[in-house]
Design a protein around this motif. Structure first.
Motif, mmCIF file in Angstrom:
data_model
loop_
_atom_site.group_PDB
_atom_site.id
_atom_site.type_symbol
_atom_site.label_atom_id
_atom_site.label_comp_id
_atom_site.label_asym_id
_atom_site.label_seq_id
_atom_site.Cartn_x
_atom_site.Cartn_y
_atom_site.Cartn_z
ATOM 1 N N ARG A 181 0.963 -1.064 0.008
ATOM 2 C CA ARG A 181 0.005 -0.014 -0.031
ATOM 3 C C ARG A 181 0.721 1.299 0.058
ATOM 4 N N HIS A 208 -9.212 -4.093 -2.350
ATOM 5 C CA HIS A 208 -10.112 -4.547 -3.602
ATOM 6 C C HIS A 208 -8.699 -4.824 -4.542
ATOM 7 N N PRO A 209 -8.559 -6.112 -4.980
ATOM 8 C CA PRO A 209 -7.480 -6.316 -5.733
ATOM 9 C C PRO A 209 -7.960 -5.809 -7.292
ATOM 10 N N PRO A 210 -6.676 -5.644 -7.972
ATOM 11 C CA PRO A 210 -7.023 -5.206 -9.466
ATOM 12 C C PRO A 210 -8.265 -6.090 -10.212
ATOM 13 N N LYS A 211 -9.069 -5.711 -11.066
ATOM 14 C CA LYS A 211 -9.755 -6.565 -11.909
ATOM 15 C C LYS A 211 -9.000 -7.632 -12.839
ATOM 16 N N HIS A 215 -6.151 4.398 -11.170
ATOM 17 C CA HIS A 215 -6.623 3.245 -10.094
ATOM 18 C C HIS A 215 -7.414 2.481 -10.665
ATOM 19 N N LYS A 243 -8.394 1.558 -13.707
ATOM 20 C CA LYS A 243 -7.808 0.579 -14.694
ATOM 21 C C LYS A 243 -6.590 0.128 -14.390
ATOM 22 N N ARG A 244 -5.811 0.018 -13.357
ATOM 23 C CA ARG A 244 -4.549 -0.602 -13.036
ATOM 24 C C ARG A 244 -4.309 -1.665 -13.523
ATOM 25 N N HIS A 245 -5.081 -2.462 -13.839
ATOM 26 C CA HIS A 245 -5.151 -3.937 -14.320
ATOM 27 C C HIS A 245 -4.701 -3.931 -15.946
ATOM 28 N N SER A 246 -5.027 -2.611 -16.309
ATOM 29 C CA SER A 246 -4.587 -2.529 -18.079
ATOM 30 C C SER A 246 -3.216 -2.340 -18.399
ATOM 31 N N TYR A 282 2.326 1.992 -3.264
ATOM 32 C CA TYR A 282 1.146 2.333 -4.302
ATOM 33 C C TYR A 282 0.694 3.810 -4.052
ATOM 34 N N GLN A 283 0.945 4.184 -2.760
ATOM 35 C CA GLN A 283 0.305 5.500 -2.534
ATOM 36 C C GLN A 283 1.546 6.482 -2.938
ATOM 37 N N GLN A 296 -14.176 -4.120 -20.235
ATOM 38 C CA GLN A 296 -13.298 -4.672 -19.184
ATOM 39 C C GLN A 296 -11.948 -4.245 -19.073
ATOM 40 N N ARG A 297 -11.493 -3.831 -20.396
ATOM 41 C CA ARG A 297 -10.047 -3.228 -20.530
ATOM 42 C C ARG A 297 -10.143 -1.816 -20.541
ATOM 43 N N ALA A 298 -9.263 -1.075 -21.382
ATOM 44 C CA ALA A 298 -9.147 0.390 -21.263
ATOM 45 C C ALA A 298 -8.827 1.018 -22.409
ATOM 46 N N LEU A 327 1.152 7.010 -6.385
ATOM 47 C CA LEU A 327 0.079 7.982 -7.084
ATOM 48 C C LEU A 327 0.537 9.285 -6.662
ATOM 49 N N LEU A 341 -7.628 6.115 -2.460
ATOM 50 C CA LEU A 341 -7.560 5.028 -3.564
ATOM 51 C C LEU A 341 -6.465 3.909 -3.096
ATOM 52 N N GLY A 342 -5.507 4.464 -1.999
ATOM 53 C CA GLY A 342 -4.589 3.260 -1.568
ATOM 54 C C GLY A 342 -5.406 2.182 -0.658
ATOM 55 N N GLU A 343 -6.404 2.746 -0.033
ATOM 56 C CA GLU A 343 -7.045 1.969 0.922
ATOM 57 C C GLU A 343 -7.844 1.049 0.032
ATOM 58 N N ASP A 344 -8.690 1.656 -1.007
ATOM 59 C CA ASP A 344 -9.328 0.740 -1.962
ATOM 60 C C ASP A 344 -8.487 -0.185 -2.497
ATOM 61 N N ALA A 345 -7.260 0.047 -2.769
ATOM 62 C CA ALA A 345 -6.183 -0.694 -3.621
ATOM 63 C C ALA A 345 -6.011 -1.966 -2.466
ATOM 64 N N PRO A 347 -9.786 -9.062 -16.449
ATOM 65 C CA PRO A 347 -10.702 -9.097 -17.678
ATOM 66 C C PRO A 347 -10.556 -10.371 -18.108
ATOM 67 N N VAL A 368 -15.310 4.867 -5.318
ATOM 68 C CA VAL A 368 -14.303 5.984 -5.318
ATOM 69 C C VAL A 368 -15.126 7.431 -5.461
#
Lengths: 183, 212
Positions: free
Chosen positions: A22, B17-20, A64, A66-69, A25-26, B150-152, A29, B10-14, B22, A165
């Protein structure tokens, strides 16, 4: 904000952040916000500070959600730049359409009501109405209409994470606004 | 809200919640092809003279051009779904299908006397054909748009129209085993019309569903 290192390892911080670190990550950001702010100031001019901060926040949320992309084989900077450009254009488009909405108007509305000890419904509705687009929709769906997060996500065509968010963002903006008002 | 607060949230959310993740493309494409094939074979029969026409240029052109369009369209979709993708690099590959189609039309013009051209162009039932291709493509387009979403993508409208193009090409490939009209004229005009409409609808869907 702590002073960031002169050459921050964006890729390393982001990769560690994705692995659940974390703090990394912060810091990532933070670094993104700093870079974007400098970049956008240069692009948009120093008289647009409020706009710049809006775009910076939009970019952070986009990064945040779309961080999986991000693909590990590509440099994070290129990915960031693509997202930032997309968000800045998006912001510029929607902003030129809603340029009559001004935060100064909103603040004068609130200072008129300073004597009121409680938050009236119409005040709340007005305050929600003055939030930025995404937060406004989400907060009004959840708080004023009483819908669930998943229903709101479906209704607005957003992901649940993005709704969460935007909701947090809207609520903090509201509470800060009304806190100032009480003083 | 201050940006530092946002970063905290956002840090808390990360952290919670793990990244999605697709759906992998292989799964998406299998699903799209299956959906199209299921719909095709539940709605339409295979033309009885398939074995007789299977080796004629008029018949072969349909699945051939369709595949030559579908494959680069898919490549473009995979690329455009990513913020740093460079879909324009692969755009010229789409011309291959177009060139083959033009060659087919030219062949037809040489083999068929001009008095029959309009009859070949109209075929048996152009409206039914265009409508069927359009309908067959809809679930495929929907699946592709879902996967892109699902992507970007940073080019939502173009991405949507590519989904329409891919759906139309796959539908053309499938519908070829039913459609009794084997003229390249017919293919270019009526299938083309359906695909153009699908691209338009895809672009519109991209405008609404692929922005983020």
């Amino acid at each position: 904000m702590t002073a960031p290192p002169s050459t921050p390892d964006l890729d390393g911080l982001f990769a560690a952040g994705l692995d659940g670190d974390r703090i990394a990550y912060q810091r990532f950001l933070d670094e993104v916000a700093r870079t974007m702010r400098a970049f956008l100031h240069k692009k948009m001019g120093s008289d647009k500070t409020a706009d710049v901060e809006d775009v910076v926040q939009d970019v952070l949320i986009a990064v945040h959600t779309k961080r999986h992309s991000w693909r590990p084989e590509k440099p994070v900077a290129a990915w960031l730049f693509a997202i930032a450009r997309y968000k800045a254009i998006d912001h510029w488009r929607s902003h030129s359409r809603h340029s009559h909405l001004d935060i100064a108007d909103f603040e004068s509305v609130l200072s008129d009501n300073q004597a009121e000890p409680v938050i009236l419904n119409y005040e709340l509705e007005r305050a929600v109405g003055a939030l930025s687009g995404r937060s406004r929709d989400v907060v009004s769906q959840i708080s004023l209409k009483g819908q669930s997060i998943s229903d709101t996500a479906k209704h607005l065509g957003m992901s649940e994470g993005a709704v969460r968010v935007a909701f947090h963002r809207g609520l903090s903006a509201l509470s800060e606004r009304f806190k100032d008002n009480d003083k | 809200m201050r940006t530092s607060q946002l970063i905290d949230q956002l840090g808390e959310d990360a952290a919670t919640h793990p990244p999605k993740r697709p759906l992998p493309w292989a799964l998406v494409i299998t699903g799209a092809l299956l959906a199209g094939a299921l719909l095709m074979f539940s709605l339409f029969s295979i033309r009885p003279d398939l074995s007789r026409v299977a080796m004629t240029y008029g018949f072969l052109l349909k699945p051939g051009v369709a595949a030559l369009v579908a494959i680069p369209a898919l490549r473009l979709i995979v690329d455009i779904s990513h913020p740093t993708g460079e879909p324009m690099r692969h755009l010229p590959w789409l011309a291959v299908g177009l060139v083959v189609l033009v060659l087919g039309v030219a062949t037809e013009m040489m083999l068929i006397p001009p008095v029959q051209w309009s009859a070949r162009l109209i075929g048996y039932n152009p409206a039914a054909c265009a409508t069927s291709v359009f309908l067959l493509a809809i679930p495929i387009v929907a699946i592709m748009i879902f996967a892109i979403r699902q992507r970007a993508t940073v080019r939502p409208v173009l991405a949507g129209s590519l989904a329409g193009l891919f759906g139309g090409a796959v539908a053309t490939f499938l519908y070829a085993v039913h459609c009794p009209d084997d003229s390249p004229f017919f293919l270019a005009v009526w299938y083309g019309l359906a695909i153009l409409l699908l691209m338009g609808i895809g672009a519109l869907a991209g405008r609404f569903f692929l922005r983020w």
